[in-house]
Design a protein around this motif. Structure first.
Motif, PDB file in Angstrom:
ATOM      1  N   ASP A 198       0.976  -1.363   0.029  1.00  0.00           N
ATOM      2  CA  ASP A 198      -0.016   0.123   0.139  1.00  0.00           C
ATOM      3  C   ASP A 198       0.765   1.354   0.122  1.00  0.00           C
ATOM      4  OD1 ASP A 198      -2.481  -1.103  -0.132  1.00  0.00           O
ATOM      5  OD2 ASP A 198      -2.640  -1.418   2.172  1.00  0.00           O
ATOM      6  N   GLY A 199       1.950   1.282  -0.450  1.00  0.00           N
ATOM      7  CA  GLY A 199       2.980   2.385  -0.589  1.00  0.00           C
ATOM      8  C   GLY A 199       2.548   3.479  -0.998  1.00  0.00           C
ATOM      9  N   ILE A 200       2.226   3.322  -2.274  1.00  0.00           N
ATOM     10  CA  ILE A 200       1.684   4.588  -2.912  1.00  0.00           C
ATOM     11  C   ILE A 200       0.440   5.308  -2.237  1.00  0.00           C
ATOM     12  CG2 ILE A 200       1.003   5.355  -5.357  1.00  0.00           C
ATOM     13  CD1 ILE A 200       1.932   3.203  -6.405  1.00  0.00           C
ATOM     14  N   LYS A 201      -0.482   4.508  -1.814  1.00  0.00           N
ATOM     15  CA  LYS A 201      -1.621   5.166  -1.074  1.00  0.00           C
ATOM     16  C   LYS A 201      -1.064   5.809   0.035  1.00  0.00           C
ATOM     17  CE  LYS A 201      -5.989   3.695   1.436  1.00  0.00           C
ATOM     18  NZ  LYS A 201      -6.486   2.647   1.856  1.00  0.00           N
ATOM     19  N   THR A 202      -0.350   5.109   0.829  1.00  0.00           N
ATOM     20  CA  THR A 202       0.238   5.585   2.160  1.00  0.00           C
ATOM     21  C   THR A 202       1.108   6.923   2.003  1.00  0.00           C
ATOM     22  OG1 THR A 202       0.495   3.414   3.059  1.00  0.00           O
ATOM     23  CG2 THR A 202       1.801   5.191   4.208  1.00  0.00           C
ATOM     24  N   TYR A 203       1.979   6.980   0.907  1.00  0.00           N
ATOM     25  CA  TYR A 203       2.821   8.028   0.784  1.00  0.00           C
ATOM     26  C   TYR A 203       1.818   9.317   0.378  1.00  0.00           C
ATOM     27  CZ  TYR A 203       6.184  11.286  -1.363  1.00  0.00           C
ATOM     28  OH  TYR A 203       7.051  12.253  -1.458  1.00  0.00           O
ATOM     29  N   SER A 204       0.721   9.024  -0.282  1.00  0.00           N
ATOM     30  CA  SER A 204      -0.285   9.883  -0.818  1.00  0.00           C
ATOM     31  C   SER A 204      -0.997  10.695   0.481  1.00  0.00           C
ATOM     32  CB  SER A 204      -1.506   9.523  -1.723  1.00  0.00           C
ATOM     33  OG  SER A 204      -2.561  10.377  -1.963  1.00  0.00           O
ATOM     34  N   ILE A 205      -1.373   9.733   1.353  1.00  0.00           N
ATOM     35  CA  ILE A 205      -1.906  10.326   2.732  1.00  0.00           C
ATOM     36  C   ILE A 205      -0.902  11.168   3.161  1.00  0.00           C
ATOM     37  CG2 ILE A 205      -2.825   9.682   4.731  1.00  0.00           C
ATOM     38  CD1 ILE A 205      -3.860   7.184   3.645  1.00  0.00           C
ATOM     39  N   MET A 206       0.530  10.620   3.568  1.00  0.00           N
ATOM     40  CA  MET A 206       1.522  11.502   4.228  1.00  0.00           C
ATOM     41  C   MET A 206       1.563  12.963   3.362  1.00  0.00           C
ATOM     42  SD  MET A 206       3.809  11.738   6.703  1.00  0.00           S
ATOM     43  CE  MET A 206       4.129  10.181   7.088  1.00  0.00           C
ATOM     44  N   GLU A 207       1.562  12.976   2.229  1.00  0.00           N
ATOM     45  CA  GLU A 207       1.733  14.306   1.587  1.00  0.00           C
ATOM     46  C   GLU A 207       0.418  15.082   1.820  1.00  0.00           C
ATOM     47  OE1 GLU A 207       2.264  12.966  -2.636  1.00  0.00           O
ATOM     48  OE2 GLU A 207       4.103  13.880  -2.599  1.00  0.00           O
ATOM     49  N   GLN A 208      -0.585  14.464   2.279  1.00  0.00           N
ATOM     50  CA  GLN A 208      -1.771  15.398   2.385  1.00  0.00           C
ATOM     51  C   GLN A 208      -1.787  15.976   3.886  1.00  0.00           C
ATOM     52  OE1 GLN A 208      -5.510  13.389   1.574  1.00  0.00           O
ATOM     53  NE2 GLN A 208      -4.751  12.433  -0.183  1.00  0.00           N
ATOM     54  N   VAL A 209      -1.296  15.176   4.819  1.00  0.00           N
ATOM     55  CA  VAL A 209      -1.284  15.804   6.227  1.00  0.00           C
ATOM     56  C   VAL A 209      -0.101  16.332   6.473  1.00  0.00           C
ATOM     57  CG1 VAL A 209      -1.337  14.506   8.682  1.00  0.00           C
ATOM     58  CG2 VAL A 209      -2.658  13.569   6.738  1.00  0.00           C
ATOM     59  N   ALA A 210       1.234  15.862   6.144  1.00  0.00           N
ATOM     60  CA  ALA A 210       2.383  16.446   6.675  1.00  0.00           C
ATOM     61  C   ALA A 210       3.069  17.181   5.590  1.00  0.00           C
ATOM     62  CB  ALA A 210       3.222  15.308   7.151  1.00  0.00           C
ATOM     63  N   ASN A 211       3.942  18.194   6.071  1.00  0.00           N
ATOM     64  CA  ASN A 211       4.689  18.824   5.049  1.00  0.00           C
ATOM     65  C   ASN A 211       6.208  18.229   5.247  1.00  0.00           C
ATOM     66  OD1 ASN A 211       3.099  20.857   4.423  1.00  0.00           O
ATOM     67  ND2 ASN A 211       3.473  21.819   6.365  1.00  0.00           N
ATOM     68  N   PRO A 212       6.800  18.160   4.150  1.00  0.00           N
ATOM     69  CA  PRO A 212       8.467  17.701   4.240  1.00  0.00           C
ATOM     70  C   PRO A 212       9.212  18.605   5.028  1.00  0.00           C
ATOM     71  CG  PRO A 212       8.185  18.340   2.063  1.00  0.00           C
ATOM     72  CD  PRO A 212       6.586  18.683   2.737  1.00  0.00           C
ATOM     73  N   PHE A 213      10.413  18.050   5.646  1.00  0.00           N
ATOM     74  CA  PHE A 213      11.354  18.555   6.257  1.00  0.00           C
ATOM     75  C   PHE A 213      12.248  19.187   5.234  1.00  0.00           C
ATOM     76  CE2 PHE A 213       9.574  16.345   9.902  1.00  0.00           C
ATOM     77  CZ  PHE A 213       9.579  17.021  10.935  1.00  0.00           C
ATOM     78  N   ASN A 214      12.760  20.525   5.635  1.00  0.00           N
ATOM     79  CA  ASN A 214      13.761  20.972   4.653  1.00  0.00           C
ATOM     80  C   ASN A 214      15.180  20.579   5.490  1.00  0.00           C
ATOM     81  OD1 ASN A 214      16.145  22.451   3.814  1.00  0.00           O
ATOM     82  ND2 ASN A 214      14.904  24.247   3.447  1.00  0.00           N
TER      83      ASN A 214
END
Length: 148
Positions: free
Chosen positions: A38-54
Motif C-alpha cells: 500500500d506504499g503509494i496510497k500511504t505516501y499520498s496520505i502522508m503528503e496530504q497531512v504532513a509537510n516535508p522537512f527541509n
C-alpha cells in the motif's frame, strides 16, 4: 529505549486536530502500520497531512546548536548525543526519528523552537502529543500538563 517519530503537520490538519490528538495519532499510526503493497496510497496520505522537512536547514540548525558540545556527533542526517542521555536523531523527508534512553529528549526543545506544528508519536508505547504542548520554548510556549 524509546523511539519517537516526529511529523511536520501542515497548517490545515494542525488547526483541525490541535485538540484531537488521538485522531491525529490514528492517522499516523495507520501510515506507520501499512504494508509495503500500500506504499503509494500511504505516501499520498502522508503528503496530504504532513509537510516535508527541509533537511539541509534542519541539519544545520541542530548542528549549530550542538557542535560545541563534547558529547555531540554528526554523520550526515544523523545527530548523536552521548552522556547524560544517549540519543540518535535522524532527519528523513517526512519525519524525524529519535531513539533515546530517556522519556524526554533534549532535542524536543530545539525542535519545538524550530517549528510549532510538530506531532510526536511513539507507536510501540502508544504515546503521542503535540510538541508545542509539552515544551518550553523561546516563543513563549508554556509547559502544559500532558493531555491528549
Amino acid at each position: 529505549m524509546r523511539t519517537y517519530y516526529i511529523f511536520n503537520v501542515n497548517k490545515y490538519f494542525s488547526h483541525m486536530y490541535k485538540n484531537k490528538s488521538f485522531k491525529m495519532y490514528k492517522i499516523f499510526e495507520e501510515i506507520y502500520r501499512t504494508k509495503d503493497y500500500d506504499g503509494i496510497k500511504t505516501y499520498s496520505i502522508m503528503e496530504q497531512v504532513a509537510n516535508p522537512f527541509n533537511k539541509i536547514m534542519l541539519n544545520e540548525y541542530i548542528n549549530f546548536k550542538y557542535k560545541c558540545k563534547f558529547e555531540y556527533e554528526r554523520k550526515d542526517n544523523l545527530h548523536i548525543l552521548k552522556g547524560r542521555e544517549n540519543t540518535n536523531l535522524i532527519i528523513n523527508n517526512y519525519n524525524i526519528k529519535i531513539r533515546t534512553t530517556n522519556n524526554y529528549s533534549i532535542f524536543f526543545n530545539d525542535l519545538n523552537e524550530y517549528n510549532d506544528n510538530l506531532f510526536v508519536c511513539d507507536f510501540e508505547n502508544k504515546d503521542y502529543f503535540w510538541l508545542s504542548k509539552l515544551c518550553v520554548s523561546s516563543r513563549g510556549n508554556k509547559v502544559i500538563e500532558f493531555t491528549r
